[in-house]
Write a protein that holds these residues in place. Structure first.
Motif: not given
Length: 160
Positions: A84-88, A92-101, A113-119, A128-132
């Motif tokens: 999810v982080c590498g994709t974001a 350059g787009e946020s990733q809001c994932v309801a089910d990481v599996h 971990s079951r869900s994830e938000l990466v900005v 320059i970074a991502v917030l995870d």
């Protein structure tokens, strides 16, 4: 001492506006990006309920390198386009994932971990970074969380 307790039950736009104002105040005048990331990660961990990880991955040498965070030990390096982080970071787009599996190529640093938000955090149009953020609850994050963290990322980009 910095003491900040926003009400997580208030509307998300108000909650994240308060969190962003606190992050800006907390980092005011401090030129060290790593110190600022550490304080922002701690602030977000304290303010946001139902997390098991909150922090930064920094762009270093064409990939993501673990930055300041709060939570269990994490993957140190993540290639662009992976997880999810590498994709974001790559898109350059946020990733809001309801089910990481269900996310293709998800990297499981914490099996809880079951869900994830990466900005992505961008400066001059470049990531320059991502917030995870990870949560043990499925579908923990929604559009309100994403919009709030995107606004925060824009506000702190020059400080990290």
């Amino acid at each position: 001492m910095f003491d900040f307790q926003p009400d997580p039950a208030q509307p998300k736009a108000d909650f994240y506006r308060e969190v962003t104002q606190a992050a800006v105040a907390l980092t005011e005048g401090e030129p060290d990006g790593v110190a600022n990331m550490a304080n922002i990660a701690a602030l977000l961990w304290q303010a946001m309920p139902d997390l098991n990880w909150a922090g930064f991955y920094r762009m270093v040498d064409g990939g993501l390198l673990l930055g300041p965070f709060v939570g269990r030990p994490a993957c140190i390096r993540i290639p662009l386009g992976q997880g999810v982080c590498g994709t974001a970071a790559q898109s350059g787009e946020s990733q809001c994932v309801a089910d990481v599996h269900a996310f293709p190529g998800h990297i499981a640093c914490d099996a809880a971990s079951r869900s994830e938000l990466v900005v992505p955090v961008k400066r001059g149009g470049e990531v320059i970074a991502v917030l995870d953020f990870d949560s043990p609850s499925p579908a923990r994050f929604d559009e309100g969380d994403q919009a709030g963290i995107e606004a925060l990322a824009e506000a702190i980009a020059a400080r990290i």
